[in-house]
Design a protein around this motif. Structure first.
Motif, mmCIF file in Angstrom:
data_model
loop_
_atom_site.group_PDB
_atom_site.id
_atom_site.type_symbol
_atom_site.label_atom_id
_atom_site.label_comp_id
_atom_site.label_asym_id
_atom_site.label_seq_id
_atom_site.Cartn_x
_atom_site.Cartn_y
_atom_site.Cartn_z
ATOM 1 N N MET A 1 1.255 -1.136 -0.312
ATOM 2 C CA MET A 1 -0.341 0.192 0.140
ATOM 3 C C MET A 1 1.040 1.054 -0.063
ATOM 4 O O MET A 1 2.018 0.938 0.941
ATOM 5 C CB MET A 1 -1.345 0.087 1.401
ATOM 6 N N GLU A 2 0.200 2.324 -1.055
ATOM 7 C CA GLU A 2 1.037 3.655 -0.759
ATOM 8 C C GLU A 2 1.631 4.240 0.467
ATOM 9 O O GLU A 2 0.282 3.923 1.640
ATOM 10 C CB GLU A 2 0.590 4.280 -1.413
ATOM 11 N N ALA A 3 1.901 5.043 1.359
ATOM 12 C CA ALA A 3 2.045 5.411 2.240
ATOM 13 C C ALA A 3 1.296 7.053 2.067
ATOM 14 O O ALA A 3 1.173 6.950 1.212
ATOM 15 C CB ALA A 3 3.810 6.398 2.288
ATOM 16 N N VAL A 4 1.202 6.966 3.654
ATOM 17 C CA VAL A 4 0.580 7.895 4.241
ATOM 18 C C VAL A 4 1.431 9.177 4.529
ATOM 19 O O VAL A 4 2.329 9.014 5.747
ATOM 20 C CB VAL A 4 -0.685 7.724 5.382
ATOM 21 N N VAL A 5 1.637 10.219 3.665
ATOM 22 C CA VAL A 5 2.294 11.678 3.922
ATOM 23 C C VAL A 5 2.161 12.514 4.119
ATOM 24 O O VAL A 5 1.416 13.203 4.075
ATOM 25 C CB VAL A 5 3.348 12.330 2.185
ATOM 26 N N HIS A 6 2.781 12.979 5.745
ATOM 27 C CA HIS A 6 2.224 14.329 6.872
ATOM 28 C C HIS A 6 3.040 14.956 6.340
ATOM 29 O O HIS A 6 3.914 14.945 7.069
ATOM 30 C CB HIS A 6 2.120 14.006 7.996
ATOM 31 N N LYS A 7 3.202 16.061 5.472
ATOM 32 C CA LYS A 7 4.470 16.878 5.429
ATOM 33 C C LYS A 7 4.580 17.738 6.854
ATOM 34 O O LYS A 7 3.073 18.172 7.028
ATOM 35 C CB LYS A 7 4.709 18.145 4.099
ATOM 36 N N ALA A 8 5.551 18.423 6.876
ATOM 37 C CA ALA A 8 5.723 19.377 8.521
ATOM 38 C C ALA A 8 4.775 20.139 8.250
ATOM 39 O O ALA A 8 4.101 21.076 9.022
ATOM 40 C CB ALA A 8 7.295 19.290 8.313
ATOM 41 N N ASN A 9 4.704 21.034 6.883
ATOM 42 C CA ASN A 9 4.195 21.988 7.061
ATOM 43 C C ASN A 9 2.497 21.979 6.922
ATOM 44 O O ASN A 9 1.767 23.013 6.560
ATOM 45 C CB ASN A 9 4.675 23.152 6.047
ATOM 46 N N THR A 10 2.817 20.759 7.182
ATOM 47 C CA THR A 10 0.940 20.348 6.997
ATOM 48 C C THR A 10 -0.232 19.655 8.138
ATOM 49 O O THR A 10 -0.977 19.744 8.135
ATOM 50 C CB THR A 10 0.172 19.185 5.823
ATOM 51 N N ARG A 11 0.932 20.586 9.104
ATOM 52 C CA ARG A 11 0.616 20.365 10.640
ATOM 53 C C ARG A 11 -0.451 20.702 11.386
ATOM 54 O O ARG A 11 -0.645 22.110 10.567
ATOM 55 C CB ARG A 11 1.543 19.574 11.458
ATOM 56 N N GLY A 12 -1.418 20.162 12.433
ATOM 57 C CA GLY A 12 -1.578 21.180 13.148
ATOM 58 C C GLY A 12 -1.036 22.452 14.079
ATOM 59 O O GLY A 12 -0.348 21.700 14.634
ATOM 60 N N LYS A 13 -1.246 23.685 14.049
ATOM 61 C CA LYS A 13 -0.282 24.586 14.350
ATOM 62 C C LYS A 13 -1.272 24.980 15.908
ATOM 63 O O LYS A 13 -2.238 25.746 15.605
ATOM 64 C CB LYS A 13 -0.032 25.879 14.094
ATOM 65 N N VAL A 14 -0.508 25.290 17.025
ATOM 66 C CA VAL A 14 -1.196 26.171 18.093
ATOM 67 C C VAL A 14 0.051 26.818 18.435
ATOM 68 O O VAL A 14 0.601 26.663 18.760
ATOM 69 C CB VAL A 14 -2.105 25.206 19.104
ATOM 70 N N ASP A 15 -0.531 28.012 19.210
ATOM 71 C CA ASP A 15 0.783 29.298 19.958
ATOM 72 C C ASP A 15 0.282 30.159 20.681
ATOM 73 O O ASP A 15 -0.547 31.013 20.889
ATOM 74 C CB ASP A 15 1.160 30.246 18.265
ATOM 75 N N ARG B 1 11.157 16.401 10.328
ATOM 76 C CA ARG B 1 9.405 17.215 10.918
ATOM 77 C C ARG B 1 8.761 16.344 10.161
ATOM 78 O O ARG B 1 7.392 16.480 10.085
ATOM 79 C CB ARG B 1 9.648 18.603 11.642
ATOM 80 N N ASP B 2 9.418 15.597 8.915
ATOM 81 C CA ASP B 2 7.933 15.028 8.303
ATOM 82 C C ASP B 2 7.404 13.876 8.392
ATOM 83 O O ASP B 2 8.651 13.116 9.729
ATOM 84 C CB ASP B 2 8.150 14.939 6.655
ATOM 85 N N GLY B 3 6.524 13.142 8.130
ATOM 86 C CA GLY B 3 5.877 11.314 8.913
ATOM 87 C C GLY B 3 5.450 11.270 7.620
ATOM 88 O O GLY B 3 4.542 12.192 6.244
ATOM 89 N N ALA B 4 5.529 9.819 7.635
ATOM 90 C CA ALA B 4 5.020 8.638 6.757
ATOM 91 C C ALA B 4 4.515 8.206 7.187
ATOM 92 O O ALA B 4 5.152 7.178 8.297
ATOM 93 C CB ALA B 4 5.178 8.745 5.823
ATOM 94 N N GLY B 5 3.344 7.184 7.295
ATOM 95 C CA GLY B 5 2.784 6.314 7.444
ATOM 96 C C GLY B 5 2.829 4.871 6.333
ATOM 97 O O GLY B 5 2.372 5.313 5.388
ATOM 98 N N PHE B 6 3.567 4.018 7.310
ATOM 99 C CA PHE B 6 3.917 2.906 5.745
ATOM 100 C C PHE B 6 2.987 1.860 6.309
ATOM 101 O O PHE B 6 3.165 0.557 6.775
ATOM 102 C CB PHE B 6 5.126 2.083 5.524
ATOM 103 N N PRO B 7 1.920 1.198 5.588
ATOM 104 C CA PRO B 7 0.668 0.510 6.293
ATOM 105 C C PRO B 7 0.852 -0.877 5.395
ATOM 106 O O PRO B 7 1.314 -1.220 4.405
ATOM 107 C CB PRO B 7 -1.475 0.818 6.072
#
Length: 237
Positions: free
Chosen positions: A1-15, A207-213
């Motif tokens: 299955m394809e990786a699920v990629v979460h680039k660093a700049n697409t994460r939810g941000k709080v300050d 700080r990128d993340g990726a899930g490999f199912p």
């Protein structure tokens, strides 16, 4: 299955001033229906806490919570009588189980602390609350993966109530590291703490993340000197 990629700049941000956080998965005020969890991995927060500030006492229940300081020191206190400080190079686990109240503060009055706060859904509800921490030598993960969290039955790392395996790796540029998945019905989520890598054809930067199912093997090619966290987790119903 394809990786699920979460680039660093697409994460939810709080300050909040005292707290700056990036959320890979939905958490608090950040809600993204496409980012609820990866298997039993529920929360992956990249937190920076200002000097002398922190999280006041608050409750948790039926969750396995892992904290990994990247830079600085984190002070912990909880309702089961534990108190202490964890620093970069250490890992902390806390099984909330039937219920626990804890606080976390930046131990320094001068420097910020940056740590990963990770939640894993346990394999059972109502476990006995518990806490543990351990220092892991960085030389033991040079160009290899070092297990820091594992199931109770394993003799490696700190244990939690789930068939989950967390491994840290420090790869020099040009090196290839291989990782064989232990959860064929789940997958492996990779979070790149620093550097640049290519994992099974997917390129990740800091700080990128990726899930490999449902993967059998990850081939990690370091394009730069890199520090990587792998979270090998089962799926849940």
């Amino acid at each position: 299955m394809e990786a699920v990629v979460h680039k660093a700049n697409t994460r939810g941000k709080v300050d909040f001033g005292w707290l700056k956080s990036n959320h890979t998965f939905s958490f608090g005020s950040y809600m993204n229906p496409e980012r609820i969890r990866f298997g039993s991995l529920r929360v992956l927060n990249d937190d920076i806490v200002a000097p002398g500030r922190g999280f006041d006492p608050h409750p948790h229940q039926d969750m396995e919570i892992i904290s990994i300081p990247i830079k600085g020191a984190l002070e912990h206190k909880d309702s089961i009588g534990t108190s202490g400080v964890i620093t970069s190079g250490e890992v902390q686990v806390m099984s909330a189980g039937t219920g626990i109240v804890h606080s976390e503060y930046n131990h320094s009055e001068m420097d910020p602390v940056n740590f990963l706060q990770i939640w894993v859904i346990p394999d059972k509800r109502g476990a006995q609350p518990r806490y543990d921490q351990k220092k892991f030598l960085p030389e033991d993960r040079k160009n290899r993966f070092q297990v820091v969290v594992a199931p109770k039955e394993s003799a490696e790392g700190l244990w939690i109530n789930q068939n989950a395996w967390f491994s840290l790796g420090n790869a020099e540029a040009g090196k290839e590291l291989q990782y064989e998945s232990k959860n064929k019905n789940g997958g492996v989520y990779a979070f790149l703490i620093s550097g640049k890598v290519n994992i099974n054809g997917t390129e990740l930067s800091t700080r990128d993340g990726a899930g490999f199912p449902r993967t059998d093997l990850l081939k990690v090619n370091a394009l730069e000197d890199s520090e990587l966290l792998l979270m090998d987790v089962p799926d849940i119903q």
